[in-house]
Design a protein around this motif. Structure first.
Motif, PDB file in Angstrom:
ATOM      1  N   UNK A 156      39.797   1.362 121.640  1.00 31.51           N
ATOM      2  CA  UNK A 156      40.226   0.905 120.323  1.00 31.51           C
ATOM      3  C   UNK A 156      41.715   1.189 120.147  1.00 31.51           C
ATOM      4  N   UNK A 157      42.325   0.464 119.206  1.00 33.33           N
ATOM      5  CA  UNK A 157      43.740   0.651 118.917  1.00 33.33           C
ATOM      6  C   UNK A 157      43.961   0.770 117.422  1.00 33.33           C
ATOM      7  N   UNK A 158      44.974   1.538 117.056  1.00 34.20           N
ATOM      8  CA  UNK A 158      45.442   1.634 115.672  1.00 34.20           C
ATOM      9  C   UNK A 158      46.941   1.428 115.699  1.00 34.20           C
ATOM     10  N   UNK A 159      47.444   0.596 114.813  1.00 32.83           N
ATOM     11  CA  UNK A 159      48.841   0.189 114.866  1.00 32.83           C
ATOM     12  C   UNK A 159      49.512   0.287 113.497  1.00 32.83           C
ATOM     13  N   UNK A 160      50.752   0.707 113.513  1.00 35.59           N
ATOM     14  CA  UNK A 160      51.620   0.687 112.340  1.00 35.59           C
ATOM     15  C   UNK A 160      52.398  -0.614 112.357  1.00 35.59           C
ATOM     16  N   UNK A 161      52.214  -1.428 111.324  1.00 34.71           N
ATOM     17  CA  UNK A 161      52.910  -2.705 111.214  1.00 34.71           C
ATOM     18  C   UNK A 161      53.836  -2.668 110.004  1.00 34.71           C
ATOM     19  N   UNK A 162      55.013  -3.263 110.138  1.00 34.45           N
ATOM     20  CA  UNK A 162      55.907  -3.290 108.989  1.00 34.45           C
ATOM     21  C   UNK A 162      55.542  -4.427 108.054  1.00 34.45           C
ATOM     22  N   UNK A 175      37.643   6.122 120.968  1.00 31.19           N
ATOM     23  CA  UNK A 175      37.058   6.155 119.635  1.00 31.19           C
ATOM     24  C   UNK A 175      37.984   5.559 118.596  1.00 31.19           C
ATOM     25  N   UNK A 176      37.425   4.793 117.671  1.00 37.49           N
ATOM     26  CA  UNK A 176      38.250   4.165 116.625  1.00 37.49           C
ATOM     27  C   UNK A 176      38.839   5.196 115.675  1.00 37.49           C
ATOM     28  N   UNK A 198      51.520  -1.753 106.894  1.00 35.04           N
ATOM     29  CA  UNK A 198      50.066  -1.610 106.878  1.00 35.04           C
ATOM     30  C   UNK A 198      49.559  -1.115 108.230  1.00 35.04           C
ATOM     31  N   UNK A 199      48.292  -0.700 108.234  1.00 38.55           N
ATOM     32  CA  UNK A 199      47.629  -0.269 109.458  1.00 38.55           C
ATOM     33  C   UNK A 199      46.718  -1.379 109.952  1.00 38.55           C
ATOM     34  N   UNK A 200      46.739  -1.618 111.247  1.00 35.72           N
ATOM     35  CA  UNK A 200      45.888  -2.629 111.882  1.00 35.72           C
ATOM     36  C   UNK A 200      45.012  -1.930 112.911  1.00 35.72           C
ATOM     37  N   UNK A 201      43.685  -2.064 112.767  1.00 32.72           N
ATOM     38  CA  UNK A 201      42.735  -1.389 113.646  1.00 32.72           C
ATOM     39  C   UNK A 201      41.808  -2.398 114.320  1.00 32.72           C
ATOM     40  N   UNK A 202      41.494  -2.132 115.578  1.00 29.24           N
ATOM     41  CA  UNK A 202      40.637  -3.030 116.357  1.00 29.24           C
ATOM     42  C   UNK A 202      39.174  -2.635 116.213  1.00 29.24           C
ATOM     43  N   UNK A 220      47.663  -0.584 102.880  1.00 27.36           N
ATOM     44  CA  UNK A 220      46.772  -1.662 103.305  1.00 27.36           C
ATOM     45  C   UNK A 220      46.174  -1.326 104.666  1.00 27.36           C
ATOM     46  N   UNK A 221      44.854  -1.537 104.778  1.00 24.16           N
ATOM     47  CA  UNK A 221      44.145  -1.298 106.026  1.00 24.16           C
ATOM     48  C   UNK A 221      43.526  -2.615 106.483  1.00 24.16           C
ATOM     49  N   UNK A 222      43.855  -3.016 107.710  1.00 25.34           N
ATOM     50  CA  UNK A 222      43.375  -4.282 108.268  1.00 25.34           C
ATOM     51  C   UNK A 222      42.511  -3.967 109.483  1.00 25.34           C
ATOM     52  N   UNK A 223      41.276  -4.492 109.497  1.00 24.29           N
ATOM     53  CA  UNK A 223      40.389  -4.266 110.633  1.00 24.29           C
ATOM     54  C   UNK A 223      39.848  -5.593 111.136  1.00 24.29           C
ATOM     55  N   UNK A 224      39.584  -5.664 112.439  1.00 27.16           N
ATOM     56  CA  UNK A 224      39.160  -6.939 113.025  1.00 27.16           C
ATOM     57  C   UNK A 224      37.684  -7.228 112.749  1.00 27.16           C
ATOM     58  N   UNK A 225      36.911  -6.210 112.391  1.00 23.54           N
ATOM     59  CA  UNK A 225      35.509  -6.431 112.038  1.00 23.54           C
ATOM     60  C   UNK A 225      35.284  -6.095 110.567  1.00 23.54           C
ATOM     61  N   UNK A 226      34.048  -6.215 110.122  1.00 29.57           N
ATOM     62  CA  UNK A 226      33.759  -6.159 108.696  1.00 29.57           C
ATOM     63  C   UNK A 226      33.817  -4.744 108.130  1.00 29.57           C
TER      64      UNK A 226
END
Length: 261
Positions: A156-162, A175-176, A198-202, A220-226
């Motif tokens: 899994x990945x967690x990313x800081x996006x501007x 682990x996520x 925002x944060x982007x998580x796989x 803001x938290x963005x995830x690829x699944x629900x």
């Protein structure tokens, strides 16, 4: 971190073969706080300092990275031990947290104290102004920042996006939760801020990830699944914007403060 393993590939057309494939490394990471065993986590043993720092913040062992007086990592050959020394002002809180974890170890999340802890107040985060173009920019670049997942298909990945969607920092783990702890820890140790990003998580979005985001001040938290129902309600309570089922063609956007209807 990866190792390799020999697999036997069975094909529908019976064209079977053998192949060596990269495998993501998973190992125990034991965390001690002021000399007391606190937790043993299964994690990818890279960026361990970031992981331990983010874990300490997410567990509310410390309120700020400045509360950590020392952090030492020891590779034992069978796993990793991280020894965290916290300031005297945090010692009492640490002992109380250890006491509760010890008493709960047999049954996991049980008892009134734990039920209350799930719903304990979260800090309110800043309102996000990020729109669709930034989200799709980040999603399009996501795979470029996942070398461990590209090699193994199991990280899994967690990313800081501007605010424009550019990915500024990324961390990976088997682990996520660990990946997000690593990202938060790396930001704290490096003095990085969300700055409207925002944060982007796989991964899917569970309430624990919402807790970590809110405690880290992420708008803001963005995830690829629900997202789960508890994740949505906890995010609304913290004013955290959730974006889920994030794909390169569409996303589900949940405004903070909007409850079930």
């Amino acid at each position: 971190m990866t190792t390799t393993h020999l697999f036997r590939r069975l094909a529908r057309d019976s064209n079977d073969s053998e192949r060596v494939r990269a495998v993501v490394e998973e190992a125990p990471v034991a965390i001690e706080v002021n000399g007391i065993g606190y937790a043993v986590m299964m994690a990818t043993p890279s960026d361990v300092e970031d992981f331990a720092t983010g874990f300490a913040l997410a567990e509310r062992i410390v309120d700020d990275v400045a509360d950590i007086d020392a952090l030492d990592v020891h590779d034992t050959g069978r796993g990793t031990i991280v020894r965290i020394a916290v300031s005297p002002t945090r010692a009492a809180a640490v002992m109380e947290r250890v006491r509760r974890r010890t008493s709960d170890s047999s049954c996991g999340l049980c008892g009134m104290d734990n039920l209350d802890a799930v719903h304990r107040p979260l800090p309110c985060v800043p309102r996000s102004a990020v729109g669709g173009p930034a989200l799709f920019t980040a999603l399009a670049a996501m795979r470029d920042h996942q070398p461990l997942h590209r090699a193994t298909g199991a990280a899994h990945a967690a990313m800081l996006c501007d605010a424009a969607g550019a990915i500024r920092l990324a961390r990976e783990d088997v682990g996520r939760h660990n990946a997000f702890d690593k990202l938060i820890g790396a930001m704290a140790r490096g003095g990085a801020a969300w700055d409207g990003g925002f944060a982007l998580l796989s991964s899917r979005c569970s309430y624990e990830l919402v807790e970590k985001a809110a405690l880290a001040g992420c708008p803001m938290l963005v995830t690829v699944s629900a997202a789960t129902s508890l994740a949505l309600s906890r995010a609304a309570a913290a004013g955290l914007t959730l974006v889920s089922l994030a794909r390169d063609d569409a996303v589900l956007f949940s405004d903070p403060g909007v409850g079930d209807g």
